[in-house]
Structures are given as C-alpha cells and as structure tokens.
Design a protein around this motif. Sequence first.
Motif, PDB file in Angstrom:
ATOM      1  N   MET A   1       0.822  -1.188   0.000  1.00  0.00           N
ATOM      2  CA  MET A   1       0.000   0.000   0.000  1.00  0.00           C
ATOM      3  C   MET A   1       0.871   1.259   0.000  1.00  0.00           C
ATOM      4  O   MET A   1       0.668   2.157  -0.799  1.00  0.00           O
ATOM      5  CB  MET A   1      -0.923  -0.014   1.222  1.00  0.00           C
ATOM      6  N   LEU A   2       1.844   1.324   0.895  1.00  0.00           N
ATOM      7  CA  LEU A   2       2.669   2.522   1.022  1.00  0.00           C
ATOM      8  C   LEU A   2       3.486   2.786  -0.238  1.00  0.00           C
ATOM      9  O   LEU A   2       3.668   3.936  -0.622  1.00  0.00           O
ATOM     10  CB  LEU A   2       3.579   2.409   2.246  1.00  0.00           C
ATOM     11  N   SER A   3       3.937   1.731  -0.908  1.00  0.00           N
ATOM     12  CA  SER A   3       4.738   1.923  -2.118  1.00  0.00           C
ATOM     13  C   SER A   3       3.933   2.580  -3.238  1.00  0.00           C
ATOM     14  O   SER A   3       4.511   3.184  -4.144  1.00  0.00           O
ATOM     15  CB  SER A   3       5.330   0.599  -2.597  1.00  0.00           C
ATOM     16  N   ASP A   4       2.611   2.491  -3.182  1.00  0.00           N
ATOM     17  CA  ASP A   4       1.745   3.126  -4.179  1.00  0.00           C
ATOM     18  C   ASP A   4       1.199   4.476  -3.720  1.00  0.00           C
ATOM     19  O   ASP A   4       0.405   5.086  -4.427  1.00  0.00           O
ATOM     20  CB  ASP A   4       0.571   2.204  -4.519  1.00  0.00           C
ATOM     21  N   ASP A   5       1.604   4.945  -2.549  1.00  0.00           N
ATOM     22  CA  ASP A   5       1.103   6.199  -1.978  1.00  0.00           C
ATOM     23  C   ASP A   5       1.966   7.365  -2.446  1.00  0.00           C
ATOM     24  O   ASP A   5       2.927   7.759  -1.779  1.00  0.00           O
ATOM     25  CB  ASP A   5       1.096   6.098  -0.445  1.00  0.00           C
ATOM     26  N   LEU A   6       1.636   7.927  -3.598  1.00  0.00           N
ATOM     27  CA  LEU A   6       2.418   9.022  -4.171  1.00  0.00           C
ATOM     28  C   LEU A   6       2.308  10.305  -3.349  1.00  0.00           C
ATOM     29  O   LEU A   6       3.253  11.088  -3.300  1.00  0.00           O
ATOM     30  CB  LEU A   6       1.990   9.278  -5.615  1.00  0.00           C
ATOM     31  N   ALA A   7       1.169  10.529  -2.693  1.00  0.00           N
ATOM     32  CA  ALA A   7       1.003  11.736  -1.872  1.00  0.00           C
ATOM     33  C   ALA A   7       2.038  11.738  -0.752  1.00  0.00           C
ATOM     34  O   ALA A   7       2.751  12.732  -0.548  1.00  0.00           O
ATOM     35  CB  ALA A   7      -0.410  11.808  -1.309  1.00  0.00           C
ATOM     36  N   SER A   8       2.135  10.647  -0.021  1.00  0.00           N
ATOM     37  CA  SER A   8       3.095  10.568   1.087  1.00  0.00           C
ATOM     38  C   SER A   8       4.534  10.601   0.572  1.00  0.00           C
ATOM     39  O   SER A   8       5.389  11.287   1.147  1.00  0.00           O
ATOM     40  CB  SER A   8       2.851   9.307   1.906  1.00  0.00           C
ATOM     41  N   ALA A   9       4.808   9.883  -0.491  1.00  0.00           N
ATOM     42  CA  ALA A   9       6.166   9.854  -1.054  1.00  0.00           C
ATOM     43  C   ALA A   9       6.605  11.235  -1.521  1.00  0.00           C
ATOM     44  O   ALA A   9       7.754  11.638  -1.302  1.00  0.00           O
ATOM     45  CB  ALA A   9       6.235   8.853  -2.202  1.00  0.00           C
ATOM     46  N   SER A  10       5.687  11.991  -2.138  1.00  0.00           N
ATOM     47  CA  SER A  10       6.052  13.315  -2.649  1.00  0.00           C
ATOM     48  C   SER A  10       6.366  14.302  -1.525  1.00  0.00           C
ATOM     49  O   SER A  10       7.030  15.304  -1.751  1.00  0.00           O
ATOM     50  CB  SER A  10       4.931  13.869  -3.538  1.00  0.00           C
ATOM     51  N   LEU A  11       5.923  14.002  -0.314  1.00  0.00           N
ATOM     52  CA  LEU A  11       6.217  14.857   0.839  1.00  0.00           C
ATOM     53  C   LEU A  11       7.428  14.355   1.612  1.00  0.00           C
ATOM     54  O   LEU A  11       7.787  14.938   2.645  1.00  0.00           O
ATOM     55  CB  LEU A  11       5.001  14.931   1.758  1.00  0.00           C
ATOM     56  N   GLY A  12       8.041  13.289   1.149  1.00  0.00           N
ATOM     57  CA  GLY A  12       9.231  12.765   1.811  1.00  0.00           C
ATOM     58  C   GLY A  12       8.933  11.967   3.069  1.00  0.00           C
ATOM     59  O   GLY A  12       9.818  11.758   3.898  1.00  0.00           O
ATOM     60  N   ILE A  13       7.705  11.488   3.213  1.00  0.00           N
ATOM     61  CA  ILE A  13       7.352  10.697   4.392  1.00  0.00           C
ATOM     62  C   ILE A  13       8.025   9.337   4.299  1.00  0.00           C
ATOM     63  O   ILE A  13       7.944   8.662   3.273  1.00  0.00           O
ATOM     64  CB  ILE A  13       5.825  10.561   4.531  1.00  0.00           C
ATOM     65  N   GLU A  14       8.710   8.965   5.388  1.00  0.00           N
ATOM     66  CA  GLU A  14       9.450   7.708   5.432  1.00  0.00           C
ATOM     67  C   GLU A  14       8.869   6.786   6.487  1.00  0.00           C
ATOM     68  O   GLU A  14       8.518   7.237   7.576  1.00  0.00           O
ATOM     69  CB  GLU A  14      10.903   7.955   5.822  1.00  0.00           C
ATOM     70  N   LEU A  15       8.839   5.509   6.178  1.00  0.00           N
ATOM     71  CA  LEU A  15       8.445   4.490   7.143  1.00  0.00           C
ATOM     72  C   LEU A  15       9.664   4.128   7.977  1.00  0.00           C
ATOM     73  O   LEU A  15      10.697   3.726   7.441  1.00  0.00           O
ATOM     74  CB  LEU A  15       7.913   3.248   6.422  1.00  0.00           C
ATOM     75  N   LEU A  16       9.563   4.280   9.293  1.00  0.00           N
ATOM     76  CA  LEU A  16      10.656   3.922  10.189  1.00  0.00           C
ATOM     77  C   LEU A  16      10.486   2.518  10.757  1.00  0.00           C
ATOM     78  O   LEU A  16      11.461   1.794  10.930  1.00  0.00           O
ATOM     79  CB  LEU A  16      10.761   4.915  11.341  1.00  0.00           C
ATOM     80  N   GLU A  17       9.226   2.161  11.049  1.00  0.00           N
ATOM     81  CA  GLU A  17       8.950   0.862  11.662  1.00  0.00           C
ATOM     82  C   GLU A  17       7.488   0.519  11.452  1.00  0.00           C
ATOM     83  O   GLU A  17       6.632   1.398  11.452  1.00  0.00           O
ATOM     84  CB  GLU A  17       9.235   0.937  13.163  1.00  0.00           C
ATOM     85  N   ALA A  18       7.208  -0.763  11.284  1.00  0.00           N
ATOM     86  CA  ALA A  18       5.818  -1.216  11.163  1.00  0.00           C
ATOM     87  C   ALA A  18       5.716  -2.656  11.629  1.00  0.00           C
ATOM     88  O   ALA A  18       6.670  -3.418  11.522  1.00  0.00           O
ATOM     89  CB  ALA A  18       5.325  -1.097   9.729  1.00  0.00           C
ATOM     90  N   GLY A  19       4.551  -2.986  12.136  1.00  0.00           N
ATOM     91  CA  GLY A  19       4.259  -4.339  12.569  1.00  0.00           C
ATOM     92  C   GLY A  19       2.767  -4.448  12.783  1.00  0.00           C
ATOM     93  O   GLY A  19       2.035  -3.485  12.547  1.00  0.00           O
ATOM     94  N   PRO A  20       2.295  -5.586  13.244  1.00  0.00           N
ATOM     95  CA  PRO A  20       0.855  -5.750  13.452  1.00  0.00           C
ATOM     96  C   PRO A  20       0.286  -4.687  14.399  1.00  0.00           C
ATOM     97  O   PRO A  20       0.674  -4.619  15.569  1.00  0.00           O
ATOM     98  CB  PRO A  20       0.737  -7.153  14.055  1.00  0.00           C
ATOM     99  N   GLY A  21      -0.562  -3.817  13.845  1.00  0.00           N
ATOM    100  CA  GLY A  21      -1.257  -2.813  14.650  1.00  0.00           C
ATOM    101  C   GLY A  21      -0.456  -1.586  15.009  1.00  0.00           C
ATOM    102  O   GLY A  21      -0.910  -0.758  15.814  1.00  0.00           O
ATOM    103  N   HIS A  22       0.703  -1.406  14.412  1.00  0.00           N
ATOM    104  CA  HIS A  22       1.472  -0.193  14.717  1.00  0.00           C
ATOM    105  C   HIS A  22       2.343   0.214  13.531  1.00  0.00           C
ATOM    106  O   HIS A  22       2.667  -0.599  12.667  1.00  0.00           O
ATOM    107  CB  HIS A  22       2.326  -0.380  15.976  1.00  0.00           C
TER     108      HIS A  22
END
Length: 121
Positions: free
Chosen positions: A1-22
């Motif tokens: 999902m995040l890899s297809d999120d151009l809005a977030s990517a264009s703002l430089g939003i980075e994923l630092l950590e993810a897991g079930p429910g967080h």
Amino acid sequence: MLSDDLASASLGIELLEAGPGHATMRMTVTETMVNGHAIAHGGYVFLLADTAFACACNSHGPVTVAAGADITFVAAVKLGDELVATALERTRYGRSGIYDVTVTRGDEVVAEFRGRSRTLR
C-alpha cells in the motif's frame, strides 16, 4: 500500500517501523508546507498522522480505510522540524478499529490524532 502512496512519497514521508497494529513514520517540514503564519499548515501534520494510521490499520492484511479521524494540535510546527508519527492500535472489533497516533518533534508532542478504521469486504 505505502509503495503506491504518491502523496506521502512526494512529501518525503518515510516508514521507520511497522508491525501488526502499529507504524512509525517521519517527515521533515519543508518551505512548501509552511502557511502565512510561518508555521506548518495543519493539513500536512494531519497527513503524516493519517499515513501512520493507514499503515497500522492495514498491517493485518485486508484492505482497510478510514471511517473518520480527528486531530488536536498541541504545539506549532515550524520550517525544518523533523516530525515523527507513531500509530498504535487501541482495539479492533468486527470490521472496525480505533487507532491513536502521537506526532512528536524530538521529545515534544505536537499533535494527537485518533483514527477510526473500517475493513472493506
């Protein structure tokens, strides 16, 4: 999902950590995010929190969308601030869920967001 999120990517939003429910995301406030009061436009702070919320509520697999969300701005955010949004699942029931997202600048809380999710059939 995040890899297809151009809005977030264009703002430089980075994923630092993810897991079930967080999920934890980071964004730096740029010139184009600052409003006429020389503070970050609240919509950008909301978008960062909403992106963390989306990653957390979609972490279980099925496509899940926002049913509603609200935000409380606690402190002004300025140009160059590095913001971190940490989303935590509070509960899931049936196809619904509740998630809280805290947005910080260093150790300071700048916003609190609550999202309500709905899993699609």
